[in-house]
Design a protein around this motif. Structure first.
Motif, mmCIF file in Angstrom:
data_model
loop_
_atom_site.group_PDB
_atom_site.id
_atom_site.type_symbol
_atom_site.label_atom_id
_atom_site.label_comp_id
_atom_site.label_asym_id
_atom_site.label_seq_id
_atom_site.Cartn_x
_atom_site.Cartn_y
_atom_site.Cartn_z
ATOM 1 N N PHE A 62 -2.986 24.033 -16.788
ATOM 2 C CA PHE A 62 -3.410 25.319 -17.352
ATOM 3 C C PHE A 62 -4.716 25.818 -16.719
ATOM 4 C CE2 PHE A 62 -0.722 23.566 -20.679
ATOM 5 C CZ PHE A 62 -0.064 24.662 -21.205
ATOM 6 N N ILE A 188 4.104 26.614 -21.340
ATOM 7 C CA ILE A 188 3.867 27.446 -20.155
ATOM 8 C C ILE A 188 4.990 28.470 -19.986
ATOM 9 C CG2 ILE A 188 3.707 27.422 -17.635
ATOM 10 C CD1 ILE A 188 2.314 24.705 -17.862
ATOM 11 N N ASP A 193 0.651 30.195 -18.802
ATOM 12 C CA ASP A 193 -0.267 29.117 -18.406
ATOM 13 C C ASP A 193 -1.708 29.403 -18.801
ATOM 14 O OD1 ASP A 193 -1.028 31.047 -16.593
ATOM 15 O OD2 ASP A 193 -0.121 30.060 -14.866
ATOM 16 N N GLY A 194 -1.928 30.426 -19.605
ATOM 17 C CA GLY A 194 -3.275 30.710 -20.087
ATOM 18 C C GLY A 194 -3.466 30.370 -21.549
ATOM 19 N N GLU A 195 -2.503 29.617 -22.128
ATOM 20 C CA GLU A 195 -2.562 29.310 -23.557
ATOM 21 C C GLU A 195 -2.492 27.803 -23.832
ATOM 22 O OE1 GLU A 195 -3.202 31.455 -25.834
ATOM 23 O OE2 GLU A 195 -3.056 33.252 -24.567
ATOM 24 N N PRO A 196 -3.444 27.033 -23.338
ATOM 25 C CA PRO A 196 -3.398 25.577 -23.565
ATOM 26 C C PRO A 196 -3.566 25.204 -25.029
ATOM 27 C CG PRO A 196 -5.516 26.211 -22.637
ATOM 28 C CD PRO A 196 -4.640 27.425 -22.551
ATOM 29 N N PRO A 273 1.977 26.408 -11.914
ATOM 30 C CA PRO A 273 1.971 25.528 -13.096
ATOM 31 C C PRO A 273 3.359 25.346 -13.710
ATOM 32 C CG PRO A 273 0.066 26.963 -13.157
ATOM 33 C CD PRO A 273 0.905 27.423 -11.994
#
Length: 465
Positions: A62, A188, A193-196, A273
């Motif tokens: 991420f 993802i 991929d910006g929300e871990p 990712p």
């Protein structure tokens, strides 16, 4: 590192004051049901522990360019998680007898909330690298769960059932690695991929559930005590360190590659990712599922023979990976890398099966026979397994540090793979020289039932006495 002692009543909690699984009547009427229940909930807790230990193998996927961390920095993050997980295995091994298996499972499962909550707070661009490193270190507590879980379950089952029980416990825990990678893939694919934090939110209630189930359904065994004498003796024994070295090659490879696979795909083959996450779970999953087969083959053909073949195969697979890296062939690279996971899983099973046979051979060489030899071998092998598991996990640290150095120096992992090839060759030679090459004189009396399996193998082994 635990031994049964005369029952000593303890107050509070779910304590069992009398436990004798070797008594067939007790086992049939009461013991098996209790042991199986504890095994089930031990697997659940250990499974979540492995997932949290390898959390950063997913979180780094991420961490895009906006985080300002290069490939070498990401490899170092997963390295510190591996290191802490290996080191805490030693105190976790002793904690079961000190606090009780059920009590410690509740505590160790609850502690997984610390790294999960910390990661939830810091996972965003602009966080300092030092902060990320400290949070990655916290996830190491999940690595300790394996040692305490295996020690606890070892005490519940009779000798004739230990291999089956420990195999299920270890395999169920190992599968926590591909499961969290699959969950990461789903996050993802759906949230981006910006929300871990979505991944962390998924695991938080699972941790609470694992701790609650352990508290509600598991038991403590009062007759189990730490055998510090056996621990000291195993530390002084050369075979403990030889087997630790070999376990670095098998389990160290499994956990190290589990942490590194996604990063290698991103940085060497420019995978996104999502593309990396869609592949990374395959290797750990196959390696986990095949581990019991390694133990089964070791039972049938001898642990050292299977371990020797495993290291030969791992060296060959590493050669394939090196060729694929040079040719920039992703399909061939994936075949070689996934083969490394499968072979390391087989080796995990066979090396663990070698340990009891080695120490029984040493007992025979000391002139012990029958139940006396069995008891001495169980005592020393039980103590050695905890240390071997801890040292072996350090192999994951070595793998990720090697990748860090290789990518930092050349931009590829080829240099790291070359060093792994040399290491597997050394492991092959050590296995053959110590456990398969027949010495000039026998190591000791022939084991009962020699002729097949570990007993036949170890009667010819040099046992260092």
């Amino acid at each position: 590192m635990t031994v049964p002692e005369p029952a000593a009543t303890r107050r509070g909690g779910r304590w069992i004051d009398e436990w004798d699984p070797e008594d067939e009547h007790f086992w049939r009427e009461k013991g098996e049901r209790i042991a199986r229940r504890n095994l089930l909930f031990s697997i659940i807790s250990e499974h979540i522990g492995f997932s949290i230990w390898t959390l950063w193998s997913v979180l780094v996927l991420f961490m895009g360019p906006e985080y300002g961390i290069d490939a070498a920095g990401k490899f170092f993050l997963v390295s510190v998680a591996t290191l802490v997980g290996a080191v805490v295995r030693v105190p976790y091994t002793f904690a079961v007898a000190r606090f009780g298996g059920r009590n410690w499972t509740v505590v160790s499962a609850s502690m997984l909330l610390l790294p999960t909550a910390a990661a939830f707070l810091v996972m965003e661009p602009g966080t300092s690298y030092t902060t990320f490193m400290l949070v990655a270190m916290l996830t190491g507590v999940g690595g300790g769960n394996f040692a305490s879980s295996m020690t606890n379950i070892n005490s519940f089952f009779p000798l004739r059932k230990k291999g089956w029980a420990l195999g299920l416990n270890a395999g169920g825990g190992n599968i926590g690695v591909p499961v969290i990678q699959l969950v990461g893939l789903l996050v993802i694919a759906t949230a981006g991929d910006g929300e871990p934090r979505v991944l962390l939110a998924v695991y938080t209630p699972l941790i609470v559930l694992a701790a609650f189930l352990a508290w509600r359904y598991m038991d403590n065994l009062a007759p189990v005590r730490n055998d510090t004498g056996a621990a000291r003796e195993s530390v002084r024994d050369g075979h403990t360190w030889i087997m630790s070295f070999l376990y670095i090659g098998t389990f160290g490879s499994f956990i190290g590659y589990s942490f590194a696979f996604g990063l290698v795909l991103q940085n060497q083959f420019d995978r996104t990712p999502l593309q990396a996450a869609s592949i990374t779970f395959i290797g750990p999953l196959l390696g986990s599922l095949i581990r019991p087969l390694g133990g089964y083959w070791a039972d049938r053909f001898g642990g050292a023979r299977i371990t020797l073949a495993t290291f030969a195969g791992m060296a060959a697979a590493t050669g394939v990976v090196i060729v694929a890296s040079a040719a920039e062939s992703l399909p061939v690279f994936l075949v070689g890398f996934i083969a490394l996971f499968v072979l390391s899983g087989l080796g995990n099973g066979s090396t663990y099966k070698m340990i009891p046979g080695i120490y029984r051979a040493k007992a025979l060489a000391r002139g012990l026979t029958g139940e006396d030899a069995d008891a001495w071998g169980r005592r020393l092998s039980g103590a050695a397994i905890g240390l071997i598991g801890a040292v072996g996990a350090l192999g994951g640290l070595g793998i990720n540090l090697a990748f860090r150095q290789s990518f930092q120096a050349t931009g590829t992992g080829t240099g790291a793979f070359a060093s792994f090839l040399v290491f597997y060759a050394v492991c092959f030679v050590v296995t053959w020289a110590v456990y398969l090459r027949r010495p000039a004189r026998p190591a000791g009396p022939v084991a009962r039932g020699a002729g097949t399996g570990e007993g036949a193998e170890e009667r010819h082994a040099y046992v260092g006495v």
